[in-house]
Scaffold this active site. Structure first.
Site, PDB file in Angstrom:
ATOM      1  N   SER A   1       0.754  -1.204  -0.050  1.00  0.00           N
ATOM      2  CA  SER A   1      -0.053  -0.056   0.022  1.00  0.00           C
ATOM      3  C   SER A   1       0.708   1.265   0.036  1.00  0.00           C
ATOM      4  CB  SER A   1      -0.840  -0.046   1.293  1.00  0.00           C
ATOM      5  OG  SER A   1      -0.143   0.152   2.486  1.00  0.00           O
TER       6      SER A   1
ATOM      7  N   ASN B   1      -0.583   7.846  -6.994  1.00  0.00           N
ATOM      8  CA  ASN B   1      -0.839   9.201  -7.182  1.00  0.00           C
ATOM      9  C   ASN B   1       0.191  10.117  -8.062  1.00  0.00           C
ATOM     10  OD1 ASN B   1      -2.979  10.448  -5.256  1.00  0.00           O
ATOM     11  ND2 ASN B   1      -1.751   8.699  -4.123  1.00  0.00           N
TER      12      ASN B   1
ATOM     13  N   ARG C   1       0.412   3.660  -3.110  1.00  0.00           N
ATOM     14  CA  ARG C   1      -0.182   4.828  -3.195  1.00  0.00           C
ATOM     15  C   ARG C   1       0.592   6.000  -3.712  1.00  0.00           C
ATOM     16  NH1 ARG C   1       0.035   4.816   1.830  1.00  0.00           N
ATOM     17  NH2 ARG C   1      -2.135   3.880   2.285  1.00  0.00           N
TER      18      ARG C   1
END
Lengths: 286, 156
Positions: free
Chosen positions: A216, A224, A220
């Site tokens: 994660s 992004n 992440r």
């Protein structure tokens, strides 16, 4: 853009391809000339652009911060020292807030993560074509300047953090304690036979949540930044679509860039905070 | 977007950067921050101590002043008392002196009077003897009755 006129999809693809150095299928070593070639090189290839930019940014970070540290006085601080101290204190406050054990590594780790990721993300604000066109003139076909849009970079850091989490989990709790943490909860029973049945269930649950940490973290940040970069590329395509759309694209790019300042800082901060939290969890029995 | 050796490269460079930050960035900066924090705290404490001391000194000065005033007042009172005493004393001395002088004068006067009386008495005795001599010239010589004349003079 590497000189020639490209279709939109080629343009996008071009922007999303790293400068890869590796072994060609025919056995010779060299730089891949297309995305397909890069893919064929498999694991034993390296993204020169990602490495170059991340090392350059890391070196910049190290240079300025160690310069400030070397001349750090307890007297009235100068401009650079003030700035560095401001960041250091911000990191120190975050670490003190989330990390309850004592570990001399965590705060410098958090500082490195925050500043390095921030600088990597900051490259996203450089208009997408500037550096690739310069490198194109120098004969380098592919140039992806934002290291954090390369999953290798984000996974590299996330795995580094994950290794530290494993290391401290075992160091603090012992192998038995760590194994117990993975197998004896969340389900437990006083009956030893029932407990035995729970062990595989617990292990699956806990192992997934353990593995989810680095994945994660990495995804992440990567997601992004990749999405942000993609939007910049799409906006850049508008520049080729006439004056009105080009101007509109300029406005969009400005707006997105301003919004992106928030995102790049936030992503760096999230990565740092989660690292601190994960390491804090590694230091505690629960 | 291929996972490849870059991952290892990034992992290693990450480790090196963290190590470097830990050794050459974090420690000296935190050291400087701590030292400065301590210095500021010390300075503030010193300032507070100074202020406290000044207050104490002010208080002490007030006390000293108060005491000095009280002492001065006491000295004045004592001086006044002493002056009154001296006046009284000299008054008394003067009175006794006057009385003494008066007594001495009276004594002298009495002495003088006594002496005059004595002389007078002698002279009267002599006169009486002379008178008696004149009366008794014929029959009695003054030499023969000298002791009687002296006794007479004593009696007077």
């Amino acid at each position: 853009m590497a000189g020639d006129a490209l279709t939109s999809s080629e343009y996008i693809k071009h922007h999303l391809t790293n400068l890869t150095f590796g072994q060609h299928p025919d056995g010779s070593w060299g730089i891949a000339h297309s995305a397909g070639e890069a893919k064929e090189m498999g694991f034993w290839a390296i993204h020169l652009d990602t490495m170059f930019w991340s090392l350059l940014l890391g070196a910049l970070f190290i240079y300025f911060f160690s310069k400030a540290a070397k001349s750090a006085t307890q007297g009235v601080p100068g401009g650079l020292q003030n700035f560095v101290e401001w960041i250091v204190e911000f990191i120190d406050t975050s670490v003190r807030g989330s990390f309850s054990s004592r570990n001399a590594l965590v705060a410098p780790l958090a500082l490195t993560i925050f500043v390095w990721i921030f600088l990597q993300n900051l490259m996203d604000l450089v208009p997408v074509d500037v550096i690739p066109s310069i490198s194109g003139m120098l004969g380098i076909h592919f140039m992806k300047v934002v290291p954090s849009t390369d999953p290798n970079a984000t996974f590299g850091m996330a795995i580094g953090v994950f290794l530290l989490v494993l290391f401290y989990s075992i160091k603090i709790k012992g192998i038995g304690g760590f194994a117990g943490e993975l197998t004896l909860q969340p389900f437990s029973s006083k009956n030893p036979i029932v407990n035995l049945i729970f062990i595989p269930i617990n292990f699956v649950l806990e192992f997934v949540s353990l593995i989810a940490k680095p994945i994660s973290l990495a995804l992440r940040l990567f997601g992004n930044m990749y999405a942000g970069e993609m939007i910049f590329i799409l906006i850049a395509i508008m520049y080729n679509a006439g004056l009105v759309l080009g101007l509109f694209g300029g406005v969009l790019q400005l707006g997105w860039a301003i919004f992106h300042i928030l995102i790049i800082t936030l992503q760096a901060f999230i990565f740092m905070t989660l690292t601190i939290v994960y390491l804090d969890m590694a230091h505690h029995e629960h | 977007m291929n996972i490849n050796l870059t991952l290892i490269g990034q992992l290693l460079s990450f480790a090196v950067f963290v190590w470097f930050t830990m050794k050459y960035v974090w420690t000296p900066i935190m050291g400087a921050l701590e030292t400065r924090k301590k210095e500021i705290a010390d300075g503030l404490a010193a300032a507070e101590r100074g202020q406290h001391e000044q207050e104490l000194a002010k208080e002490r000065a007030k006390d000293v002043l108060h005491e000095a005033k009280a002492q001065a007042a006491e000295i004045v009172t004592q001086a006044q008392k002493r002056a009154a005493e001296i006046v009284d004393e000299s008054k008394g001395t003067a009175r006794t002196e006057g009385e003494r002088i008066l007594t001495a004068a009276q004594a002298e006067i009495e002495q003088e009077a006594n002496r005059a009386r004595e002389q007078l008495r002698e002279k009267i005795g002599l006169l009486a003897v002379t008178g008696a001599e004149k009366i008794l010239r014929k029959e009695i010589g003054a030499d023969a009755h000298q002791d009687i004349v002296a006794a007479l003079a004593d009696e007077i």
